[in-house]
Write an enzyme that holds these catalytic residues in place. Structure first.
Site, PDB file in Angstrom:
ATOM      1  N   ASN A   9       2.370 -15.901  -1.777  1.00 43.87           N
ATOM      2  CA  ASN A   9       3.419 -15.101  -1.147  1.00 43.87           C
ATOM      3  C   ASN A   9       3.582 -15.384   0.348  1.00 43.87           C
ATOM      4  O   ASN A   9       4.406 -14.777   1.003  1.00 43.87           O
ATOM      5  CB  ASN A   9       3.200 -13.607  -1.389  1.00 43.87           C
ATOM      6  CG  ASN A   9       1.919 -13.102  -0.780  1.00 43.87           C
ATOM      7  OD1 ASN A   9       1.058 -13.871  -0.377  1.00 43.87           O
ATOM      8  ND2 ASN A   9       1.762 -11.790  -0.728  1.00 43.87           N
ATOM      9  N   CYS A  10       2.833 -16.333   0.884  1.00 40.44           N
ATOM     10  CA  CYS A  10       2.943 -16.728   2.295  1.00 40.44           C
ATOM     11  C   CYS A  10       4.234 -17.536   2.480  1.00 40.44           C
ATOM     12  O   CYS A  10       4.474 -18.512   1.771  1.00 40.44           O
ATOM     13  CB  CYS A  10       1.730 -17.561   2.693  1.00 40.44           C
ATOM     14  SG  CYS A  10       1.859 -18.320   4.327  1.00 40.44           S
ATOM     15  N   ASP A  11       5.066 -17.132   3.420  1.00 41.37           N
ATOM     16  CA  ASP A  11       6.348 -17.801   3.639  1.00 41.37           C
ATOM     17  C   ASP A  11       6.192 -19.279   3.986  1.00 41.37           C
ATOM     18  O   ASP A  11       6.972 -20.111   3.530  1.00 41.37           O
ATOM     19  CB  ASP A  11       7.148 -17.092   4.736  1.00 41.37           C
ATOM     20  CG  ASP A  11       7.692 -15.742   4.284  1.00 41.37           C
ATOM     21  OD1 ASP A  11       7.811 -15.522   3.054  1.00 41.37           O
ATOM     22  OD2 ASP A  11       7.993 -14.910   5.158  1.00 41.37           O
TER      23      ASP A  11
END
Length: 117
Positions: A9-11
């Site tokens: 979920n890290c951009d």
């Protein structure tokens, strides 16, 4: 084989994976949340890239650490800390076998482009 280490979920990880996918690059993804991180691997990254580059001091996990722990982070102490808190690793780590790249800014993209040619 390329391995991308990070958190799904890290951009920045999403951006790197999208970039690789768009270029048809085959890679495996190692999710720190599911697969963890060993102190030995973290130590290798620190030896190669330096503790200042590997430890993400801008993230929430870092900010939640006790200030005494933050001040005690060195090349020697960081591997165990990163193994217990993999979210502290600047992401993504792109392992090309012979070389590792960290983050995904324009410079890393240019390096990766050159290495993949």
């Amino acid at each position: 084989m390329i391995t991308v280490y990070g958190i799904p979920n890290c951009d920045t990880v999403k951006k790197a994976r999208k970039w690789l996918d768009a270029r048809g690059v085959t890679y495996s993804f190692h999710d720190f949340k599911k697969g963890g991180l060993t102190a030995e691997r973290a130590a290798g990254w620190i030896e190669e890239l330096g503790v200042e580059k590997v430890v993400n001091k801008r993230g929430t996990t870092w900010k939640k650490l006790d200030p005494a722990i933050q001040e005690s982070v060195t090349d020697t102490t960081a591997p165990a800390l990163l193994a217990s808190h993999p979210s502290l690793v600047k992401r993504p780590v792109i392992d090309l076998g012979e070389i590792r790249l960290i983050g995904f800014d324009k410079a890393v993209q240019a390096d990766l482009e050159a290495l993949l040619d």
